[in-house]
Design a protein around this motif. Structure first.
Motif, PDB file in Angstrom:
ATOM      1  N   ASN A 135      13.915  16.968   2.545  1.00 19.31           N
ATOM      2  CA  ASN A 135      13.238  17.414   3.553  1.00 19.31           C
ATOM      3  C   ASN A 135      14.128  18.022   4.799  1.00 19.31           C
ATOM      4  OD1 ASN A 135      10.925  16.156   2.537  1.00 19.31           O
ATOM      5  ND2 ASN A 135      11.817  14.261   2.948  1.00 19.31           N
ATOM      6  N   PHE A 136      13.549  18.934   5.514  1.00 24.97           N
ATOM      7  CA  PHE A 136      13.949  19.536   6.846  1.00 24.97           C
ATOM      8  C   PHE A 136      15.266  20.343   6.463  1.00 24.97           C
ATOM      9  CE2 PHE A 136      11.114  16.264   8.567  1.00 24.97           C
ATOM     10  CZ  PHE A 136      10.628  16.936   9.753  1.00 24.97           C
ATOM     11  N   ASN A 137      15.084  20.905   5.411  1.00 28.24           N
ATOM     12  CA  ASN A 137      16.025  22.201   5.242  1.00 28.24           C
ATOM     13  C   ASN A 137      15.259  23.155   5.802  1.00 28.24           C
ATOM     14  OD1 ASN A 137      17.594  21.763   1.974  1.00 28.24           O
ATOM     15  ND2 ASN A 137      17.081  20.085   3.353  1.00 28.24           N
ATOM     16  N   LYS A 138      16.097  24.407   6.468  1.00 28.01           N
ATOM     17  CA  LYS A 138      15.655  25.407   7.086  1.00 28.01           C
ATOM     18  C   LYS A 138      16.038  26.692   6.366  1.00 28.01           C
ATOM     19  CE  LYS A 138      16.679  21.908  10.581  1.00 28.01           C
ATOM     20  NZ  LYS A 138      17.066  21.020   9.392  1.00 28.01           N
ATOM     21  N   VAL A 139      15.207  27.590   6.477  1.00 33.13           N
ATOM     22  CA  VAL A 139      15.612  28.999   6.168  1.00 33.13           C
ATOM     23  C   VAL A 139      15.434  30.097   7.335  1.00 33.13           C
ATOM     24  CG1 VAL A 139      15.026  30.901   4.364  1.00 33.13           C
ATOM     25  CG2 VAL A 139      14.895  28.552   3.670  1.00 33.13           C
ATOM     26  N   LEU A 140      16.211  30.664   7.750  1.00 37.55           N
ATOM     27  CA  LEU A 140      16.105  31.866   8.649  1.00 37.55           C
ATOM     28  C   LEU A 140      15.741  33.194   8.190  1.00 37.55           C
ATOM     29  CD1 LEU A 140      15.736  32.457  11.971  1.00 37.55           C
ATOM     30  CD2 LEU A 140      18.187  32.975  11.805  1.00 37.55           C
ATOM     31  N   LEU A 141      14.671  33.762   8.363  1.00 36.90           N
ATOM     32  CA  LEU A 141      14.274  35.108   7.773  1.00 36.90           C
ATOM     33  C   LEU A 141      14.482  36.004   9.193  1.00 36.90           C
ATOM     34  CD1 LEU A 141      11.155  34.546   5.958  1.00 36.90           C
ATOM     35  CD2 LEU A 141      13.275  34.593   5.040  1.00 36.90           C
ATOM     36  N   ASP A 142      15.316  37.202   8.674  1.00 34.18           N
ATOM     37  CA  ASP A 142      15.390  38.060   9.939  1.00 34.18           C
ATOM     38  C   ASP A 142      14.293  38.888  10.099  1.00 34.18           C
ATOM     39  OD1 ASP A 142      15.581  40.088   7.976  1.00 34.18           O
ATOM     40  OD2 ASP A 142      17.786  40.221   8.124  1.00 34.18           O
ATOM     41  N   ARG A 143      14.180  39.900  10.979  1.00 36.52           N
ATOM     42  CA  ARG A 143      13.034  40.905  11.486  1.00 36.52           C
ATOM     43  C   ARG A 143      12.806  41.703  10.160  1.00 36.52           C
ATOM     44  NH1 ARG A 143      12.558  41.650  16.977  1.00 36.52           N
ATOM     45  NH2 ARG A 143      14.167  40.844  18.315  1.00 36.52           N
ATOM     46  N   ASP A 144      13.391  41.720   9.102  1.00 42.13           N
ATOM     47  CA  ASP A 144      12.994  42.629   7.833  1.00 42.13           C
ATOM     48  C   ASP A 144      12.629  41.746   6.738  1.00 42.13           C
ATOM     49  OD1 ASP A 144      13.828  45.069   9.212  1.00 42.13           O
ATOM     50  OD2 ASP A 144      15.832  44.802   8.594  1.00 42.13           O
ATOM     51  N   GLY A 145      12.681  40.349   6.946  1.00 36.17           N
ATOM     52  CA  GLY A 145      12.264  39.360   5.961  1.00 36.17           C
ATOM     53  C   GLY A 145      13.461  39.020   4.841  1.00 36.17           C
ATOM     54  N   LYS A 146      14.481  39.407   5.416  1.00 28.65           N
ATOM     55  CA  LYS A 146      15.673  39.069   4.601  1.00 28.65           C
ATOM     56  C   LYS A 146      16.324  37.640   5.041  1.00 28.65           C
ATOM     57  CE  LYS A 146      17.221  43.567   4.153  1.00 28.65           C
ATOM     58  NZ  LYS A 146      18.412  44.652   4.595  1.00 28.65           N
ATOM     59  N   VAL A 147      16.734  36.913   4.127  1.00 31.30           N
ATOM     60  CA  VAL A 147      17.360  35.629   4.364  1.00 31.30           C
ATOM     61  C   VAL A 147      18.572  35.844   5.241  1.00 31.30           C
ATOM     62  CG1 VAL A 147      18.274  33.294   3.535  1.00 31.30           C
ATOM     63  CG2 VAL A 147      16.193  34.433   2.368  1.00 31.30           C
ATOM     64  N   ALA A 148      18.570  35.241   6.494  1.00 31.89           N
ATOM     65  CA  ALA A 148      19.813  35.338   7.526  1.00 31.89           C
ATOM     66  C   ALA A 148      20.677  34.319   7.289  1.00 31.89           C
ATOM     67  CB  ALA A 148      19.360  35.719   8.756  1.00 31.89           C
ATOM     68  N   ALA A 149      20.077  33.101   7.003  1.00 35.15           N
ATOM     69  CA  ALA A 149      21.012  31.944   6.862  1.00 35.15           C
ATOM     70  C   ALA A 149      20.173  30.639   6.235  1.00 35.15           C
ATOM     71  CB  ALA A 149      21.532  31.388   8.304  1.00 35.15           C
ATOM     72  N   THR A 150      20.447  29.632   5.659  1.00 36.06           N
ATOM     73  CA  THR A 150      20.112  28.581   5.471  1.00 36.06           C
ATOM     74  C   THR A 150      20.712  27.360   5.770  1.00 36.06           C
ATOM     75  OG1 THR A 150      21.252  28.325   3.230  1.00 36.06           O
ATOM     76  CG2 THR A 150      19.010  29.394   3.162  1.00 36.06           C
ATOM     77  N   TRP A 151      19.978  26.257   6.107  1.00 33.31           N
ATOM     78  CA  TRP A 151      20.678  24.949   6.432  1.00 33.31           C
ATOM     79  C   TRP A 151      20.203  23.702   5.924  1.00 33.31           C
ATOM     80  CZ3 TRP A 151      19.180  28.718   9.768  1.00 33.31           C
ATOM     81  CH2 TRP A 151      20.086  29.324  10.633  1.00 33.31           C
ATOM     82  N   GLY A 152      20.857  22.633   5.663  1.00 28.84           N
ATOM     83  CA  GLY A 152      20.417  21.392   5.149  1.00 28.84           C
ATOM     84  C   GLY A 152      19.770  20.671   6.255  1.00 28.84           C
TER      85      GLY A 152
END
Length: 171
Positions: A135-152
């Motif tokens: 739980n509480f894993n994070k995915v940042l999508l940039d303005r274009d919908g591309k994956v910018a980063a992920t975190w646990g």
């Protein structure tokens, strides 16, 4: 040869564009479409009400409050895939309202891993080789919908790693 190169370019671009086309059931009824936030960064977080990381809801709300006027969306995706979520979306909504005063958008209870995973999470696994490990894993999508980063799970919402990545997507 030009046709083959054009096809390869199109296929390579598809995963980046696909993030914007996903739709989730909204905890308030109706749907949430990622494309409604096209041109804005979106932090997608799989959540659970009965998890040791549940207090991160405070940080997620603070993050949303800090950055929403600059365009950031924080989307909570409750999931019971790790057996720590309440039984219904209504219970989750009430729990989050009473304990965390959440105003950020939230989906209904959603599968985030395995064969029943929501199409967004299947796309993440297929295109990025990433799926939530807890739980509480994070995915940042940039303005274009591309994956910018992920975190646990252990990455706190207001950590420098996350805020630096958000600042970069907002430039």
């Amino acid at each position: 040869m030009k046709t083959l190169l054009a096809l390869i370019f199109t296929l390579c671009a598809l995963p980046a564009l696909a993030a914007q086309s996903f739709t989730f059931a909204n905890i308030d009824g109706g749907t949430i479409a990622l494309d409604q936030w096209k041109g804005r960064p979106v932090l997608v977080v799989n959540t659970a009400s009965r998890c040791g990381f549940t207090p991160q809801y405070n940080g997620l709300q603070d993050l949303y409050d800090r950055y929403k006027t600059r365009g950031l969306v924080v989307l909570a995706v409750p999931s019971d895939d790790f057996k720590q979520e309440l039984a219904t979306g209504a219970q989750v909504k009430e729990f989050c309202a009473v304990n965390f005063d959440l105003t950020l958008p939230m989906t209904d209870i959603t599968h985030v891993k395995g064969p029943q995973a929501h199409a967004f999470y299947q796309w993440l696994k297929e295109s990025q080789g990433w799926e939530p490990g807890w739980n509480f894993n994070k995915v940042l999508l940039d303005r274009d919908g591309k994956v910018a980063a992920t975190w646990g799970s252990t990455a706190r919402p207001l950590s420098r790693a996350i805020t630096d990545a958000i600042d970069k997507t907002l430039q």
